[in-house]
Structures are given as C-alpha cells and as structure tokens.
Design an enzyme around this catalytic site. Structure first.
Site, PDB file in Angstrom:
ATOM      1  N   LEU A 241       0.899  -1.159   0.047  1.00 49.72           N
ATOM      2  CA  LEU A 241       0.137  -0.097   0.134  1.00 49.72           C
ATOM      3  C   LEU A 241       0.959   1.333  -0.020  1.00 49.72           C
ATOM      4  O   LEU A 241       1.193   2.052   1.039  1.00 49.72           O
ATOM      5  CB  LEU A 241      -0.976   0.066   1.131  1.00 49.72           C
ATOM      6  CG  LEU A 241      -2.139   0.647   1.216  1.00 49.72           C
ATOM      7  CD1 LEU A 241      -3.044   0.293  -0.048  1.00 49.72           C
ATOM      8  CD2 LEU A 241      -2.881   0.428   2.447  1.00 49.72           C
ATOM      9  N   HIS A 242       1.442   1.581  -1.204  1.00 46.30           N
ATOM     10  CA  HIS A 242       2.313   2.802  -1.509  1.00 46.30           C
ATOM     11  C   HIS A 242       2.305   3.992  -0.786  1.00 46.30           C
ATOM     12  O   HIS A 242       2.876   4.591   0.232  1.00 46.30           O
ATOM     13  CB  HIS A 242       2.737   2.703  -2.916  1.00 46.30           C
ATOM     14  CG  HIS A 242       3.258   1.541  -3.744  1.00 46.30           C
ATOM     15  ND1 HIS A 242       4.318   0.893  -3.288  1.00 46.30           N
ATOM     16  CD2 HIS A 242       2.381   0.824  -4.347  1.00 46.30           C
ATOM     17  CE1 HIS A 242       4.400  -0.045  -4.337  1.00 46.30           C
ATOM     18  NE2 HIS A 242       3.070  -0.373  -4.628  1.00 46.30           N
ATOM     19  N   ASP A 243       1.269   4.626  -1.308  1.00 43.12           N
ATOM     20  CA  ASP A 243       0.737   5.983  -1.175  1.00 43.12           C
ATOM     21  C   ASP A 243       0.726   6.478   0.270  1.00 43.12           C
ATOM     22  O   ASP A 243       0.936   7.741   0.598  1.00 43.12           O
ATOM     23  CB  ASP A 243      -0.239   6.834  -2.305  1.00 43.12           C
ATOM     24  CG  ASP A 243       0.648   6.500  -3.523  1.00 43.12           C
ATOM     25  OD1 ASP A 243       1.786   6.432  -3.784  1.00 43.12           O
ATOM     26  OD2 ASP A 243      -0.416   6.685  -4.703  1.00 43.12           O
ATOM     27  N   THR A 245       1.717   5.884   3.048  1.00 44.78           N
ATOM     28  CA  THR A 245       2.928   6.071   3.670  1.00 44.78           C
ATOM     29  C   THR A 245       3.195   7.560   3.816  1.00 44.78           C
ATOM     30  O   THR A 245       3.794   7.833   4.966  1.00 44.78           O
ATOM     31  CB  THR A 245       4.176   5.217   3.306  1.00 44.78           C
ATOM     32  OG1 THR A 245       4.432   5.627   2.077  1.00 44.78           O
ATOM     33  CG2 THR A 245       3.807   3.708   3.002  1.00 44.78           C
TER      34      THR A 245
END
Ligand SMILES: [Ca+2]
Length: 313
Positions: A241-243, A245
């Site tokens: 779940l990249h964004d 962060t």
C-alpha cells in the site's frame, strides 16, 4: 499543535485513494487542495477519481485541480494493468457531483505558494512529479514557502516495479523527478524499500471491511482488487500500500526509519531510466539531498490507517 498545511499531488489509483482518505480523516494535516496529474491512468480519470474519493470521505468542499496531462519530456506511460481501466477498479463507483476547479493545478500551486508564509506548506506528491517540477521551473521562488516535500517514489534495495531498475512514479517522468530531487528543498522519500513492507495481509483488509462503513467497504474492495495483480507478481501475502505512507509520515514520523543521503535520478540510460541511485552507504561523496526511508513499522502503520479511516462515514 496546529495542523500542517499540505497539498496532495496525485494520480488515483487505489492506493492514492487510501492516502487521500487518511489525510481527510486526520486533524494533524490541513488539505489546502488536491492536484491531479496523469500517471496510473490519464488525467481525465485521475481528476475525476480524486473527486470521487473526496465525496466518499464526506468532504465535497475540498478543492480539486487538474494539472499536467503528460510528462515533461516523454510520452505518458500508464498502469491500467495494476489499477484497472478506471484507476479505481474494484467497487462500483458513481460519477462525482462536486466540481473540478477551473484553474490549472500548476497555476494554483504557484499562486498558493507565492501567497504563503515562508516554510509553511508541505507538498505530498504521490504520482509522477510533473506538476510539482513544472511549478518549480516556472516559479523557482515558490521554494521559500515549501516546508518539506514528502513523496512516494523510487526504490533501491527492492529495485523497480515498472522496469527492473525503476519505480513507476519516477519512471513516468524522470526529468521532473530530477528537478524535484535537485531543488534544494527539504525532501523525504518513501521508496519501494518501505512500501514493500506495508502489505495488505488478509487480517489487515478484513479490519477495513469490519469497520462496517462505506469507507471501510470501499477500501477493502480497492485493496482486494489491487492485490490480485501484486500477489501474482510478487508471490507475497498481500499488495504493497504505497501512497498512504506519505500521509502516515506526516502524522506519525516515528513509524519510519531512513538515512539522510544523496539520491540522483537516472535520466539518460534506456536500461535504467528513472532509477533512483541512492547512496545508502555514503560512498559517492555527493552531498545529501533527501531522507530516503528504508523501514516501516507496518503493524503501527495499518493500526493508524484503520483507526483514522473509521472516523469517516
Ligand atoms: Ca499514486
């Protein structure tokens, strides 16, 4: 403590959607506006998706602007193979009714930063860096108003996700990334080295679904969709779940660990175009230009996400 003023620059994208929800649910940040850029899908969809997410959060008053529809110096590369045709594939979505602002996103960023006090606005780019780099190029004086740029992009020990060497956001517009990384503005980077440790495991997705809210259900369905591709690709127990962060860092910086190092963008080589050449071991002698994160407390990150998203309807 007063809320930190932020601008989210985004190409939604299921993980962008979760990042926007996290920001709109969190009192530590004040979203001045959301600027859409072409990336995961073309601009016509990213600006629409950004509005869908604001409405889902119950914040239709949020200002959403459309920005650049193509990278600075090369044709657009998109990622429908990951995010689906709409960029937000998964749940059924109605078209948004809240308006798109008429002003171009880059003009609005410049105008907003020119009017802002020194070091008072944090930029949160979670897509290709075209809008931000275009604004910095056209009006370099806006740097004074930037407190920090916190972006999702790049990767070093984890390699790339669109080519063996490059992460998607940087690969789509390496010229723009180069401008941002050499701008001399305080810069914090969430690379794949961090986001590949933030996996949507079954219990974490079920925690979203079990909120019993529309936001919880949509988030679970988005992460379920996203996961189908990544599980096949990485064989992992869930999708990164990249964004979100980037937003989590603004709320709880202690969740992350990194190094203040030099990172250069490869803008020439066909083979490694868009690579973030990170001097993790400080062997180059080049001056540090960013804090490049390497680790995340993933349980703490998902606990924060779940707690915050539950605050939305
Ligand atoms: Ca994104």
């Amino acid at each position: 403590m007063s809320a930190r003023n932020i601008i989210i620059d985004t190409d939604p994208g299921q993980d962008d959607a979760v990042a926007i929800l996290l920001a709109l649910a969190s009192p530590e940040v004040n979203v001045l506006g959301i600027t859409a850029v072409a990336g995961n899908v073309p601009l016509a969809l990213t600006q629409k998706n950004a509005r869908i997410v604001c409405e889902l959060a119950g914040k239709p008053e949020t200002l959403v602007f459309a920005g650049c529809d193509a990278p600075m110096s090369r044709p657009l590369v998109t990622a429908e193979h990951v995010h689906g045709k709409t960029g937000l594939d998964g749940p059924q979505l109605a078209d948004p009714t809240m308006p798109l602002q008429e002003q171009h996103a880059v003009d609005w960023i410049i105008e907003t930063l020119r009017a802002a006090p020194e070091r008072s606005v944090t930029l949160c780019p979670i897509g290709p860096l075209t809008n931000i780099a275009t604004a910095l190029t056209r009006a370099p004086e806006i740097k004074n108003a930037i407190e920090e740029i916190v972006l999702m992009g790049g990767g070093y020990f984890e390699g790339g996700n669109i080519t063996p060497a490059a992460e998607f956001n940087i690969y789509v517009d390496p010229a723009a990334a180069d401008i941002v990384f050499t701008a001399g503005v305080p810069l914090t980077v969430m690379p794949l080295d961090v986001t590949h440790k933030a996996l949507t495991t079954r219990p974490r997705v079920e925690a979203f679904r079990n909120m019993g809210t529309e936001v919880g259900r949509m988030t679970a369905e988005w992460t379920d969709f996203f996961e189908r591709f990544d599980k096949e690709k990485y064989g992992s127990e869930g999708a990164p779940l990249h964004d979100p962060t980037v937003i989590a860092y603004l709320i709880k910086p202690d969740l992350f660990n990194g190094r203040h190092i030099n990172v250069e963008i490869e803008t020439q080589s066909d083979l490694t175009l868009g690579m973030t050449v990170a001097d993790w071991w400080r062997v180059s002698g080049r001056e540090a230009n960013c804090t490049f994160m390497g680790d995340i407390d993933a349980d703490g990150f998902f606990a924060l996400l779940t707690e915050r998203l539950a605050r939305l309807g």
